[in-house]
Motif scaffolding. Structure first.
Motif, PDB file in Angstrom:
ATOM      1  N   ARG A 134     -10.898  -3.654  10.833  1.00 20.80           N
ATOM      2  CA  ARG A 134      -9.852  -3.606  10.257  1.00 20.80           C
ATOM      3  C   ARG A 134      -9.924  -5.919   9.653  1.00 20.80           C
ATOM      4  O   ARG A 134     -10.683  -6.028  10.615  1.00 20.80           O
ATOM      5  N   MET A 135      -8.662  -5.584   8.787  1.00 22.65           N
ATOM      6  CA  MET A 135      -8.405  -6.944   7.985  1.00 22.65           C
ATOM      7  C   MET A 135      -6.995  -7.835   8.991  1.00 22.65           C
ATOM      8  O   MET A 135      -6.539  -6.577   9.077  1.00 22.65           O
ATOM      9  N   LEU A 136      -8.008  -9.252   9.043  1.00 21.99           N
ATOM     10  CA  LEU A 136      -6.908  -9.455   9.584  1.00 21.99           C
ATOM     11  C   LEU A 136      -5.493  -9.726   8.839  1.00 21.99           C
ATOM     12  O   LEU A 136      -5.931 -10.295   7.862  1.00 21.99           O
ATOM     13  N   ARG A 137      -4.410  -9.750   9.188  1.00 18.81           N
ATOM     14  CA  ARG A 137      -3.615 -10.239   8.534  1.00 18.81           C
ATOM     15  C   ARG A 137      -2.351 -11.142   9.560  1.00 18.81           C
ATOM     16  O   ARG A 137      -2.969 -11.309  10.464  1.00 18.81           O
TER      17      ARG A 137
END
Length: 74
Positions: free
Chosen positions: A5-8
């Protein structure tokens, strides 16, 4: 395989390579984006937030024109 998952978040900044080009896109946590050929100017711009940042609205994908090889005359 574990999904990635991409860090947000409110303080996330990132630099992504634009496929089929020699360009990088920097995205600030404020939503502002900029395209450069080298990572150093992008990091300087990102870390200078909010100076020079103008969030894009609405968000539109940035596309790069593919580079084509040119033959040199022999």
């Amino acid at each position: 395989m574990e999904s990635i998952r991409m860090l947000r978040g409110d303080n996330v900044m990132r630099i992504l390579w634009l496929p089929d080009s020699d360009l990088l896109e920097g995205e600030c946590h404020c939503g502002a984006r900029r395209v450069e050929e080298a990572p150093a100017p992008l990091w300087e711009w990102l870390l200078a937030h909010p100076e020079g940042h103008h969030p894009a609205a609405p968000r539109e994908p940035i596309t790069a024109e593919p580079r084509t090889a040119t033959a040199s005359p022999v």
